[in-house]
Motif scaffolding. Structure first.
Motif, PDB file in Angstrom:
ATOM      1  N   VAL A 138       1.154 -59.840   2.450  1.00 55.64           N
ATOM      2  CA  VAL A 138       0.617 -58.310   2.041  1.00 55.64           C
ATOM      3  C   VAL A 138       0.058 -57.435   3.455  1.00 55.64           C
ATOM      4  O   VAL A 138      -1.033 -58.332   4.174  1.00 55.64           O
ATOM      5  CB  VAL A 138       0.136 -58.186   1.054  1.00 55.64           C
ATOM      6  N   LYS A 139       0.560 -56.875   3.901  1.00 56.37           N
ATOM      7  CA  LYS A 139      -0.036 -56.100   5.303  1.00 56.37           C
ATOM      8  C   LYS A 139      -0.673 -54.566   4.293  1.00 56.37           C
ATOM      9  O   LYS A 139      -0.022 -53.384   4.126  1.00 56.37           O
ATOM     10  CB  LYS A 139       0.849 -56.120   6.430  1.00 56.37           C
ATOM     11  N   VAL A 140      -2.150 -54.168   4.660  1.00 56.99           N
ATOM     12  CA  VAL A 140      -2.384 -52.861   4.757  1.00 56.99           C
ATOM     13  C   VAL A 140      -2.641 -51.977   5.961  1.00 56.99           C
ATOM     14  O   VAL A 140      -3.721 -52.611   6.853  1.00 56.99           O
ATOM     15  CB  VAL A 140      -3.627 -52.682   3.126  1.00 56.99           C
ATOM     16  N   ASN A 141      -2.908 -51.169   6.075  1.00 59.50           N
ATOM     17  CA  ASN A 141      -2.776 -50.054   7.531  1.00 59.50           C
ATOM     18  C   ASN A 141      -3.964 -49.446   7.022  1.00 59.50           C
ATOM     19  O   ASN A 141      -4.777 -49.720   6.626  1.00 59.50           O
ATOM     20  CB  ASN A 141      -1.626 -49.149   7.672  1.00 59.50           C
ATOM     21  N   GLY A 142      -4.625 -49.750   8.241  1.00 59.93           N
ATOM     22  CA  GLY A 142      -5.868 -49.352   8.668  1.00 59.93           C
ATOM     23  C   GLY A 142      -6.532 -48.361  10.202  1.00 59.93           C
ATOM     24  O   GLY A 142      -5.239 -48.364  10.750  1.00 59.93           O
ATOM     25  N   ARG A 143      -7.542 -47.713  10.256  1.00 53.09           N
ATOM     26  CA  ARG A 143      -7.468 -46.602  11.036  1.00 53.09           C
ATOM     27  C   ARG A 143      -8.753 -47.013  12.007  1.00 53.09           C
ATOM     28  O   ARG A 143      -9.635 -47.689  11.197  1.00 53.09           O
ATOM     29  CB  ARG A 143      -7.239 -45.429  11.171  1.00 53.09           C
ATOM     30  N   SER A 144      -9.591 -46.390  12.659  1.00 56.24           N
ATOM     31  CA  SER A 144     -10.709 -46.835  13.512  1.00 56.24           C
ATOM     32  C   SER A 144     -11.589 -46.040  14.074  1.00 56.24           C
ATOM     33  O   SER A 144     -10.939 -45.233  14.883  1.00 56.24           O
ATOM     34  CB  SER A 144     -10.606 -48.609  14.412  1.00 56.24           C
ATOM     35  N   ALA A 145     -12.758 -46.319  14.244  1.00 58.64           N
ATOM     36  CA  ALA A 145     -13.471 -45.137  15.156  1.00 58.64           C
ATOM     37  C   ALA A 145     -14.712 -45.150  15.341  1.00 58.64           C
ATOM     38  O   ALA A 145     -15.160 -46.625  14.625  1.00 58.64           O
ATOM     39  CB  ALA A 145     -13.468 -43.585  14.360  1.00 58.64           C
ATOM     40  N   VAL A 146     -15.313 -45.098  16.638  1.00 57.38           N
ATOM     41  CA  VAL A 146     -16.076 -45.620  16.821  1.00 57.38           C
ATOM     42  C   VAL A 146     -17.471 -43.882  16.594  1.00 57.38           C
ATOM     43  O   VAL A 146     -16.895 -43.263  17.356  1.00 57.38           O
ATOM     44  CB  VAL A 146     -16.627 -45.711  18.062  1.00 57.38           C
ATOM     45  N   VAL A 147     -18.495 -44.753  15.836  1.00 56.97           N
ATOM     46  CA  VAL A 147     -19.364 -44.205  15.154  1.00 56.97           C
ATOM     47  C   VAL A 147     -20.981 -44.166  15.714  1.00 56.97           C
ATOM     48  O   VAL A 147     -21.313 -45.394  15.916  1.00 56.97           O
ATOM     49  CB  VAL A 147     -19.259 -43.959  13.537  1.00 56.97           C
ATOM     50  N   ARG A 148     -21.528 -43.552  15.128  1.00 52.25           N
ATOM     51  CA  ARG A 148     -23.470 -43.782  14.748  1.00 52.25           C
ATOM     52  C   ARG A 148     -23.950 -44.410  13.968  1.00 52.25           C
ATOM     53  O   ARG A 148     -23.459 -43.893  12.497  1.00 52.25           O
ATOM     54  CB  ARG A 148     -23.995 -43.125  15.620  1.00 52.25           C
ATOM     55  N   LEU A 149     -23.985 -45.264  13.386  1.00 50.36           N
ATOM     56  CA  LEU A 149     -24.858 -45.801  11.966  1.00 50.36           C
ATOM     57  C   LEU A 149     -26.702 -46.095  12.463  1.00 50.36           C
ATOM     58  O   LEU A 149     -26.950 -46.521  12.981  1.00 50.36           O
ATOM     59  CB  LEU A 149     -23.810 -47.372  11.721  1.00 50.36           C
ATOM     60  N   ASP A 150     -26.904 -45.597  11.010  1.00 49.30           N
ATOM     61  CA  ASP A 150     -28.615 -46.345  11.109  1.00 49.30           C
ATOM     62  C   ASP A 150     -28.355 -46.679   9.967  1.00 49.30           C
ATOM     63  O   ASP A 150     -28.735 -46.028   8.615  1.00 49.30           O
ATOM     64  CB  ASP A 150     -29.104 -44.239  11.458  1.00 49.30           C
ATOM     65  N   LEU A 151     -29.184 -47.895   9.827  1.00 44.66           N
ATOM     66  CA  LEU A 151     -29.318 -48.549   8.297  1.00 44.66           C
ATOM     67  C   LEU A 151     -31.335 -48.450   8.436  1.00 44.66           C
ATOM     68  O   LEU A 151     -31.839 -49.239   8.096  1.00 44.66           O
ATOM     69  CB  LEU A 151     -28.688 -49.701   8.419  1.00 44.66           C
ATOM     70  N   GLY A 152     -31.653 -47.356   9.030  1.00 42.74           N
ATOM     71  CA  GLY A 152     -33.499 -46.782   8.907  1.00 42.74           C
ATOM     72  C   GLY A 152     -33.839 -47.916   9.835  1.00 42.74           C
ATOM     73  O   GLY A 152     -35.353 -47.634   9.763  1.00 42.74           O
ATOM     74  N   GLN A 153     -33.772 -48.290  11.296  1.00 43.15           N
ATOM     75  CA  GLN A 153     -34.812 -49.102  11.521  1.00 43.15           C
ATOM     76  C   GLN A 153     -34.217 -48.129  13.255  1.00 43.15           C
ATOM     77  O   GLN A 153     -34.186 -48.739  14.256  1.00 43.15           O
ATOM     78  CB  GLN A 153     -34.375 -50.592  12.120  1.00 43.15           C
ATOM     79  N   GLY A 154     -33.072 -47.364  13.312  1.00 40.66           N
ATOM     80  CA  GLY A 154     -31.956 -46.633  14.467  1.00 40.66           C
ATOM     81  C   GLY A 154     -31.003 -47.067  14.333  1.00 40.66           C
ATOM     82  O   GLY A 154     -30.376 -47.825  14.514  1.00 40.66           O
ATOM     83  N   ALA A 155     -31.011 -45.782  15.041  1.00 38.47           N
ATOM     84  CA  ALA A 155     -28.737 -45.942  15.090  1.00 38.47           C
ATOM     85  C   ALA A 155     -28.858 -46.553  16.679  1.00 38.47           C
ATOM     86  O   ALA A 155     -29.165 -46.958  17.289  1.00 38.47           O
ATOM     87  CB  ALA A 155     -28.630 -43.979  15.319  1.00 38.47           C
ATOM     88  N   PHE A 156     -27.509 -46.896  15.762  1.00 37.53           N
ATOM     89  CA  PHE A 156     -26.621 -47.904  16.931  1.00 37.53           C
ATOM     90  C   PHE A 156     -25.240 -47.530  16.702  1.00 37.53           C
ATOM     91  O   PHE A 156     -24.655 -47.163  15.905  1.00 37.53           O
ATOM     92  CB  PHE A 156     -26.538 -49.880  16.956  1.00 37.53           C
ATOM     93  N   LYS A 157     -24.404 -47.421  17.894  1.00 43.70           N
ATOM     94  CA  LYS A 157     -22.660 -48.057  17.699  1.00 43.70           C
ATOM     95  C   LYS A 157     -22.231 -48.646  17.489  1.00 43.70           C
ATOM     96  O   LYS A 157     -22.417 -49.209  17.605  1.00 43.70           O
ATOM     97  CB  LYS A 157     -22.633 -46.769  19.011  1.00 43.70           C
ATOM     98  N   ARG A 158     -20.983 -48.568  16.765  1.00 39.30           N
ATOM     99  CA  ARG A 158     -19.652 -49.503  15.874  1.00 39.30           C
ATOM    100  C   ARG A 158     -18.615 -49.279  15.709  1.00 39.30           C
ATOM    101  O   ARG A 158     -18.899 -47.939  15.364  1.00 39.30           O
ATOM    102  CB  ARG A 158     -20.313 -50.334  15.029  1.00 39.30           C
ATOM    103  N   ARG A 159     -17.528 -49.969  16.628  1.00 37.39           N
ATOM    104  CA  ARG A 159     -16.610 -49.648  15.860  1.00 37.39           C
ATOM    105  C   ARG A 159     -16.691 -50.156  14.687  1.00 37.39           C
ATOM    106  O   ARG A 159     -16.220 -50.800  13.865  1.00 37.39           O
ATOM    107  CB  ARG A 159     -15.618 -49.714  17.087  1.00 37.39           C
TER     108      ARG A 159
END
Length: 290
Positions: free
Chosen positions: A73-94
């Motif tokens: 089974v294949k499920v299509n997806g999309r992606s983007a580069v965003v800024r995440l912050d988990l409470g200890q400073g923001a960082f970029k991730r795809r």
């Protein structure tokens, strides 16, 4: 005195590089939008969000698409580069999101490989008397996540520690290799289990006469995805009638497609563990269990 101060500063930096994760979703901010994120030791290193959150947060897909493969089974997806912050400073991730939801109790999930911290400690419960800590080699599976690897006879099997999964499960190829090495037999009826992205796949329970050791864990029951990433036809059925030695028995054709040797260790096997520590610089995974 100067060397003492430098040593103290080094220890402070080292201590700050360890992130401690409780067994609950954490508040996060993604592109300025508040979210609840499940940090799981068995989750992909690429953060995965549910499609409704991606729409609500206004995530804009870039040119790189993704696709989830759950057996055939294949499920299509999309992606983007965003800024995440988990409470200890923001960082970029795809990050990615699919046409179906991925996390059931949060807006998304991320594994230790996607965090910027050198060490990530998952605290499952309070430590108990008599626990022992066993160090395993850390294996990086790329976007699939981080775990360890063990040898089952002559076959390398990849291990993920998945708190999001209640039962330990193996791909067909891994199940067949473990059955041959540990005298495993199917002793449960065929059933379906949700694997991920709302995809249900057939599985059967396999019991091992000789438990499979993974650090301090002794696995004696594993559910096997009977039709995914290999063939489980060689695993004997404990409830099957004995075969006349003069008969010729066809157990099944050789499976086509890629064989993948993965075991996801779930909460059933991790119930006696208090913590799992991923140390990226040391390339180790430490399980503390009774």
């Amino acid at each position: 005195m100067k060397s003492f101060v430098l040593a103290a500063m080094f220890l402070l930096v080292a201590d700050n590089s360890e992130r401690v994760i409780a067994d609950t979703p954490v508040p996060a901010t993604i592109q300025g939008s508040p979210a609840r994120l499940r940090i799981d030791p068995g989750a992909p290193s690429m953060p995965v969000f549910n499609p409704d959150f991606a729409a609500k947060a206004g995530l804009r897909a870039g040119p790189f698409a993704t696709r989830g493969a759950i057996g055939p089974v294949k499920v299509n997806g999309r992606s983007a580069v965003v800024r995440l912050d988990l409470g200890q400073g923001a960082f970029k991730r795809r990050v990615t999101w699919f046409e179906a939801p991925y996390a059931s109790d949060a807006d998304g999930t991320i594994g230790p490989g996607g965090l910027p911290d050198d060490r990530v400690r998952f605290v499952l419960r309070e430590a108990a008397p008599g626990e022992r800590s066993v160090v395993l080699p850390l294996a990086d599976f790329g976007y699939l996540g981080m775990g360890s690897e063990i040898m089952v006879a002559a076959q390398k099997v990849r291990i993920l520690f998945a708190l999001a999964r209640t039962r330990t499960i193996a791909t067909a190829a891994a199940g067949a290799a473990i059955a041959a090495a540990q005298d495993g037999k199917f002793d449960g009826a065929s059933e379906t289990m949700k694997i991920r992205l709302d995809v249900m796949r057939p599985v059967r329970r396999m019991t091992l006469a000789r438990p499979l050791g993974v650090g301090p864990l002794a696995l004696d029951r594993i559910f096997v995805r009977t039709g995914d990433f290999g063939s489980a036809a060689a695993i004997p059925d404990a409830n099957a009638p004995e075969v006349d030695p003069d008969e010729i028995v066809v157990t099944g054709a050789k499976a086509k497609g890629k064989q993948r040797y993965f075991v996801e260790i779930g909460r059933d096997a991790l119930a006696g563990c208090s913590s799992i520590l991923f140390d990226k610089p040391a390339k180790t995974v430490t399980l503390s269990c009774r």
